[in-house]
Design a protein around this motif. Structure first.
Motif, short mmCIF file in Angstrom:
data_model
loop_
_atom_site.label_atom_id
_atom_site.label_comp_id
_atom_site.label_asym_id
_atom_site.label_seq_id
_atom_site.Cartn_x
_atom_site.Cartn_y
_atom_site.Cartn_z
N ILE A 1 -2.75 17.04 31.08
CA ILE A 1 -3.46 16.72 29.84
C ILE A 1 -4.07 17.96 29.20
O ILE A 1 -3.90 18.21 28.01
CB ILE A 1 -4.55 15.66 30.11
CG1 ILE A 1 -3.91 14.37 30.68
CG2 ILE A 1 -5.31 15.36 28.83
CD1 ILE A 1 -2.87 13.74 29.79
N LYS A 2 -4.80 18.75 29.97
CA LYS A 2 -5.52 19.89 29.40
C LYS A 2 -4.56 20.90 28.78
O LYS A 2 -4.80 21.42 27.69
CB LYS A 2 -6.37 20.56 30.48
CG LYS A 2 -7.24 21.69 29.96
CD LYS A 2 -8.11 22.28 31.06
CE LYS A 2 -8.98 23.41 30.55
NZ LYS A 2 -9.82 23.99 31.62
N GLU A 3 -3.48 21.19 29.47
CA GLU A 3 -2.53 22.18 28.99
C GLU A 3 -1.50 21.58 28.03
O GLU A 3 -0.73 22.31 27.41
CB GLU A 3 -1.81 22.82 30.18
CG GLU A 3 -2.73 23.48 31.20
CD GLU A 3 -3.44 24.69 30.64
OE1 GLU A 3 -2.89 25.30 29.70
OE2 GLU A 3 -4.53 25.03 31.12
N GLN A 4 -1.46 20.25 27.95
CA GLN A 4 -0.49 19.56 27.10
C GLN A 4 0.94 20.05 27.39
O GLN A 4 1.69 20.43 26.51
CB GLN A 4 -0.83 19.78 25.62
CG GLN A 4 -2.00 18.95 25.12
CD GLN A 4 -1.72 17.45 25.16
OE1 GLN A 4 -0.75 16.96 24.58
NE2 GLN A 4 -2.56 16.71 25.86
N LYS A 5 1.26 20.04 28.68
CA LYS A 5 2.58 20.50 29.05
C LYS A 5 3.16 19.59 30.12
O LYS A 5 2.45 18.91 30.86
CB LYS A 5 2.55 21.94 29.56
CG LYS A 5 1.82 22.14 30.89
CD LYS A 5 1.91 23.58 31.35
CE LYS A 5 1.28 23.75 32.73
NZ LYS A 5 1.38 25.15 33.23
N LEU A 6 4.48 19.60 30.18
CA LEU A 6 5.20 18.78 31.14
C LEU A 6 5.09 19.38 32.53
O LEU A 6 5.24 20.59 32.71
CB LEU A 6 6.67 18.68 30.72
CG LEU A 6 7.60 17.85 31.61
CD1 LEU A 6 7.23 16.37 31.54
CD2 LEU A 6 9.05 18.04 31.17
N VAL A 7 4.81 18.54 33.53
CA VAL A 7 4.84 18.96 34.93
C VAL A 7 6.28 18.80 35.40
O VAL A 7 6.74 17.69 35.65
CB VAL A 7 3.88 18.11 35.79
CG1 VAL A 7 3.95 18.55 37.25
CG2 VAL A 7 2.45 18.23 35.29
N LYS B 1 -7.93 18.46 37.91
CA LYS B 1 -6.81 18.40 36.97
C LYS B 1 -6.52 16.95 36.66
O LYS B 1 -6.61 16.09 37.54
CB LYS B 1 -5.57 19.07 37.56
CG LYS B 1 -4.36 19.07 36.62
CD LYS B 1 -3.07 19.45 37.36
CE LYS B 1 -3.01 20.91 37.72
NZ LYS B 1 -1.68 21.29 38.26
N VAL B 2 -6.17 16.67 35.40
CA VAL B 2 -5.79 15.32 34.99
C VAL B 2 -4.36 15.34 34.49
O VAL B 2 -3.99 16.15 33.65
CB VAL B 2 -6.73 14.77 33.89
CG1 VAL B 2 -6.29 13.36 33.47
CG2 VAL B 2 -8.18 14.76 34.36
N THR B 3 -3.56 14.46 35.05
CA THR B 3 -2.18 14.31 34.59
C THR B 3 -1.98 12.88 34.10
O THR B 3 -2.74 11.98 34.46
CB THR B 3 -1.16 14.62 35.71
OG1 THR B 3 -1.37 13.69 36.79
CG2 THR B 3 -1.32 16.03 36.22
#
Length: 816
Positions: free
Chosen positions: A405-411, A568-570
Motif C-alpha cells: 500500500i505505502k509504495e503503491q507497487k506490486l509484490v 508493512k501493509v499489503t
C-alpha cells in the motif's frame, strides 16, 4: 554431523555377544519422521497394547479445513508397546526405543526413570551418558597398563620424527577401529554453531561447516580453548567422535599430531593422586617409561567431556602456575594450568559441557564458544513435504495479486513480503473471497520448494477462530507450538533458535480482547499465560522477537491491532485477467438477452429521434429557471450522450420520453452495440475524462437495472456489491476488490415506476456497507458511492422531480 549423547566413560558396559544394528537417529525412531497426527490425538488416554509395533500417522489433530493445521488422525505413539520376545535394536541417541517417533506426543520418556534390565546385553546410545566403548582407556580392571599384540596403539618408543609418525598413525588406527564404522552408519541429526557476542548482549550464530573450523580464530592463538555447550542428550559426545574420525581419516585438522580424550568423571577419580601431565598422557597412550614421547614437540588436541560432572575445585586464581609437564601436582592444578595455557601452551582444548557447567571455567580462558543444536533441517524438511502434499496441487490460478500500500507497487515475489530486516509484522487485508488464503498457500508452497525466504526455518499457521477456542486456557508459547507440531514435551525443540514465520489468518473473526496497553510483557516462551497475553506479546515482538508475522484480515478487522505494531501493509486484489473475465462474461450474458432487439421496421426505429437539449447557462436548468432550451442536437450514436463538452464532465444523463415512445428500446439498442464491440478491444463507447485515475486498459462494465425490479428490494438492505451480486451471478463468481478500477456505466430504466424515496440525506461511501436500496441509489447518483461511475437514467417527464436537478449533467429526450 550426527548426534549422540554425552558419554561418561567411567562406567563399564556389558559386552554384547554379537553386534546389532543401531539406530543413529536419537531417542526417536529410525523409521518415524517428525510426524503430524491424522486423527484426534489419544495422548491423554490409555492406549491399547499393540502386539506389534505400528507405523505412526504423519498428520496432526488440526482441522483439514484450516490452512496448515496438520492434526487429522490419531497417532498410535501414546500406546504402550508390546514386549518383544527377543532383544531389539536400540537407538544410538538414547535408551529410547527404535520405534518411538522423533517429536510427537508419546508416552513419557524412559530417560528419566530406571530402565528395565535387558536379558541380554545391548549396544548403548551414543546420545546417552554412557559410552559405547571406552575411548583410549586401555587398562584392565587392575589398573595396570597392557600391551596386546593386536593393539593398533602399540608404541615402540622414541622421540624422533619417525616416532611421532608412528604414534599418530597408531592412534588414528585405533580411532577408526573403535568409531569409524559406527560413525559412517549414522545420520546427521545435529549441527554445531559458533556463538559470537555482538554489542555485548546480542548473540550471532554461525554454522560450523567443517571440523577444520573448530580451532580457527581471528586472533590466531597458539593454542585455542574452545567450549562446546549443549543440553543433555543433544549429541555433544557424538560430535567429538566425528571430529576424531574425520581427523583419523585425514579429512580435517591435519596440523594436529595427537587427539587426547578424557571425561571429567574419569579425571574426578584421579583427584587424590599426584601426577605429572606426562604421567597422564602416558597412561592415556599406555606407554611405559622406556619409550616416552617428547609431548612438548607434538601438536596435541585435548577433548575434555562432561564439564558439568567435574568435581574438582578448579581454582584458577590460587593454584600455582605449572609449566613443566614432568612436574607432579594434583589433578586440579594440572587442569587449571592446561586450560590457562601454562602447560603445553600450543595444545588445543575442546571442552564439552551441559549449560549447567559452563561457568566452571572463567570466560577469559575460553577463546571460542560453540553450541550443539538439534538440526533444524529435519523438522523443516518434514514440514515442507507436508505443505507440498497438501497445497501444491490446489494452487490453480486464482487471479489475485498483492500490492504494497505505502509504495503503491506490486509484490511480485514472496521474498518481498519480509524483504527488509526492519519489517517484522506484515498486515494483508482484502475483501472476503478475494484470495487471501490462496496467497498464504502460495507463499508456503514457494518456501517449501526452496524458491523463496530461505532464511525461514518454519512456517506456523493459526486461524483466529481456532485461537478463540483456547482463550480461557493458560498455556505457554512453547505449548502452542508443540500442539501445532504435535511434539512430545520430552522432545521439545529450542524454538528460540529457529527462524519462524507465523501466518495468523482471519483477524476479523478474533474474539480475544487484544489489550496491547494493559497486558504484561512476556519474553519467556515457556511461561504460561492467557491467549490474549501470548498474542499481544508475539505481535509486539516481546516473544520470539526474531519471528516474522503475516496477519490476514478483511477490512473490518484491521483496526484490532494498533498501527505502530504493523511494519508493512499489503492488499490482496484481483488481477487484470479477472476483471477482463468479468467483462467478457457480462457481454456473453447480454448477447444472449438482446439478440432480438434490432428491428428496422419497428415504429420506434423509424418514427422517433433522440436529441440532446442544451441552454446558454449549462446542460440542464434548475427548476427555478426557464426550462426552454436554446439548442437541440440530434444524437447519431447513443454513446455520444456521454461525451464531455469543453471543460464540462458528463457523469449522469437523464433521458425523458412519454410512455411507449421507445426509451427502453434505445437502451436495449445501446446494449447490443456494446456487446458487439467485444471484438473491437480499442473501441470505447463511453468517454471518461483525461485525468481519470482509470488506466487505459480499464475494462468497461454495464449494469442495466430496472426500477420496477429494484422496488421489490426496497424493504431489504444491501451493500452495492451485494446488490450487484443479487442481480448478476457473474459478479458473484468473479470477486472484485474495487469497482473503481472499471469504467462502470449503470443504466437505470423506468424511474417513474420506482416508488423509491430518492431524497434520503444519509451519506454512504463504502461499496460494502449495507443500506436501503434508495440510500444506495441516491449516493450513487450524487457521486458519493463509486464516483468514477457514469449513469444513464430514463423516465417519463412527470417523474423529473424525483431526482435532484443538480445531480443531472445532461438531459436528452426521445420524441416522435
Amino acid at each position: 554431523m550426527t548426534t549422540s549423547t554425552d558419554n561418561p566413560v567411567d562406567r563399564e558396559r556389558p559386552v554384547s555377544p554379537e553386534p546389532s544394528n543401531v539406530s543413529v537417529r536419537s531417542d526417536r525412531s529410525k523409521e518415524e519422521p517428525y510426524n503430524f497426527k491424522t486423527n484426534p490425538s489419544p495422548s491423554d488416554r490409555e492406549r491399547a497394547v499393540s502386539p506389534v509395533p505400528s507405523n505412526v500417522s504423519v498428520r496432526s489433530d488440526r482441522s483439514k479445513e484450516e490452512p496448515y493445521n496438520f492434526k487429522t488422525e490419531s497417532s498410535p505413539s501414546d500406546r504402550e508397546r508390546a514386549v518383544s520376545p527377543v532383544p531389539s535394536n536400540v537407538s544410538v541417541r538414547s535408551d529410547r526405543s527404535k520405534e518411538e517417533p522423533y517429536n510427537f506426543k508419546t508416552e513419557s520418556s524412559p530417560s528419566d526413570r530406571e530402565r528395565a534390565i535387558s536379558p541380554v546385553p545391548s549396544n548403548v546410545s551414543v546420545r546417552s551418558d554412557r559410552s559405547k566403548e571406552e575411548p583410549y582407556n586401555f587398562e584392565i580392571e587392575t589398573g595396570k597398563p597392557i600391551q596386546s599384540e593386536d593393539d593398533p596403539l602399540n608404541f615402540t618408543g622414541g622421540s624422533g620424527k619417525d616416532a611421532r609418525s608412528e604414534l599418530t598413525a597408531n592412534l588414528k588406527k585405533r580411532i577408526l577401529k573403535n568409531y569409524g564404522h559406527e560413525q559412517s552408519q549414522q545420520e546427521t541429526n545435529t549441527e554445531l554453531y559458533e556463538i559470537k557476542t555482538v554489542k555485548k548482549k546480542e548473540h550471532k550464530q554461525k554454522l560450523v561447516q567443517s571440523y577444520n573450523e573448530i580451532f580457527t580464530h581471528s586472533k590466531k592463538n597458539k593454542g585455542l580453548k574452545v567450549l562446546m555447550k549443549g543440553v543433555a542428550g543433544i549429541g555433544k559426545t557424538f560430535q567429538t567422535r566425528m571430529f576424531m574420525v574425520e581427523w583419523a581419516k585425514g579429512n580435517s585438522n591435519n596440523d594436529i599430531d595427537l587427539i587426547v580424550s578424557f571425561h571429567f568423571s574419569e579425571l574426578n577419580s584421579r583427584r587424590e593422586k599426584t601426577q605429572s601431565m606426562e604421567d597422564l598422557l602416558n597412561d592415556f597412550f599406555n606407554i611405559n617409561q622406556l619409550g616416552i614421547p617428547n609431548y612438548d614437540k607434538y601438536k596435541v588436541a585435548f577433548v575434555l567431556d562432561g564439564l558439568e560432572m567435574c568435581e574438582l575445585h578448579l581454582d584458577f586464581e590460587k593454584n600455582k602456575d605449572l609449566t613443566d609437564i614432568k612436574e607432579k601436582a594434583s589433578m586440579d592444578v594440572l587442569l587449571t594450568n592446561l586450560i590457562k595455557g601454562k602447560l603445553l601452551p600450543s595444545a588445543h582444548l575442546w571442552i564439552i559441557s551441559q549449560p549447567s557447567g559452563v561457568d566452571k571455567i572463567p570466560p577469559q580462558y575460553i577463546h571460542k564458544v560453540t553450541e550443539c543444536q538439534e538440526k533444524k533441517h529435519k523438522l523443516t524438511a518434514i514440514l515442507k513435504k507436508r505443505i507440498l502434499s497438501q497445497y501444491e496441487k490446489d494452487l490453480s490460478q486464482q487471479e489475485t495479486e498483492l500490492y504494497e500500500i505505502k509504495e503503491q507497487k506490486l509484490v511480485k515475489i514472496a521474498n518481498e513480503i519480509f524483504k527488509k530486516n526492519e519489517v517484522r509484522a506484515v498486515l494483508m487485508k482484502g475483501v472476503a473471497g478475494i484470495g487471501k488464503t490462496f496467497q498464504t498457500k502460495m507463499f508456503m508452497v514457494d518456501w517449501a520448494k526452496g524458491n523463496s525466504n530461505k532464511d525461514i526455518d518454519l512456517i506456523v499457521s493459526f486461524h483466529f477462530s481456532k485461537l478463540n477456542s483456547r482463550r480461557d486456557q493458560d498455556q505457554s508459547m512453547e505449548d502452542l507450538l508443540n500442539d501445532f507440531f504435535n511434539i512430545n514435551q520430552l522432545e521439545v525443540p529450542d524454538y528460540d533458535k529457529y527462524k519462524i514465520a507465523f501466518v495468523l489468518d482471519g483477524l476479523e473473526k478474533c474474539e480475544i480482547n487484544l489489550d496491547f496497553v494493559k497486558n504484561k510483557d512476556l519474553t519467556d516462551i515457556q511461561e504460561k499465560a492467557s491467549m490474549d497475553v501470548l498474542l499481544t506479546n508475539l505481535i509486539k515482538g516481546k516473544l520470539l522477537p526474531s519471528a516474522y508475522l503475516w496477519i490476514i484480515s478483511q477490512p473490518s478487522g484491521v483496526d484490532k491491532i494498533p498501527p505502530q505494531y504493523i511494519h508493512k501493509v499489503t492488499e490482496c486484489q484481483e488481477t487484470l485477467k479477472r476483471r477482463q473475465r468479468l467483462a467478457a462474461n457480462l457481454r456473453t450474458r447480454f448477447c444472449e438477452k438482446y439478440t432480438q432487439v434490432e428491428d428496422i421496421d419497428h415504429p420506434n426505429q423509424k418514427n422517433t429521434e433522440h436529441i440532446i437539449k442544451r441552454n446558454s447557462t449549462g446542460e440542464v436548468n434548475d427548476k427555478n429557471k426557464n426550462v426552454q432550451t436554446e439548442s437541440v442536437t440530434k444524437v447519431n450514436a447513443i454513446s455520444d450522450i456521454f461525451k464531455d463538452k469543453k471543460d464540462q464532465t458528463i457523469r449522469t444523463v437523464l433521458t425523458i420520453g412519454e410512455a411507449d415512445i421507445g426509451k427502453s428500446f434505445h437502451v436495449q439498442k445501446f446494449m447490443k452495440e456494446w456487446v458487439k464491440s467485444k471484438d473491437k478491444l480499442l473501441q470505447k463507447h463511453v468517454t471518461w475524462t483525461k485525468d481519470s485515475v482509470l488506466g487505459k486498459d480499464a475494462e468497461e462494465l454495464i449494469f442495466p437495472l430496472n426500477f420496477s425490479k429494484l422496488k421489490e428490494k426496497k424493504k431489504k438492505k444491501f451493500s452495492l456489491v451485494g446488490l450487484l451480486n443479487n442481480f448478476f451471478e457473474e459478479t458473484q463468481e468473479s470477486v472484485i476488490s474495487d469497482y473503481a478500477k472499471f469504467k462502470v456505466l449503470f443504466i437505470l430504466d423506468g424511474l417513474d415506476a420506482s416508488e423509491l424515496s430518492l431524497d434520503k440525506g444519509d451519506i454512504l461511501t463504502d461499496v460494502r456497507e449495507p443500506a436501503s436500496v434508495d440510500v444506495l441509489l441516491i449516493n450513487l447518483i450524487k457521486g458519493n458511492l463509486l464516483p468514477t461511475a457514469k449513469f444513464w437514467i430514463t423516465t417519463r417527464p412527470s417523474s423529473l422531480e424525483l431526482l435532484p436537478v443538480d445531480s443531472i449533467d445532461r438531459m436528452t429526450e426521445i420524441r416522435g
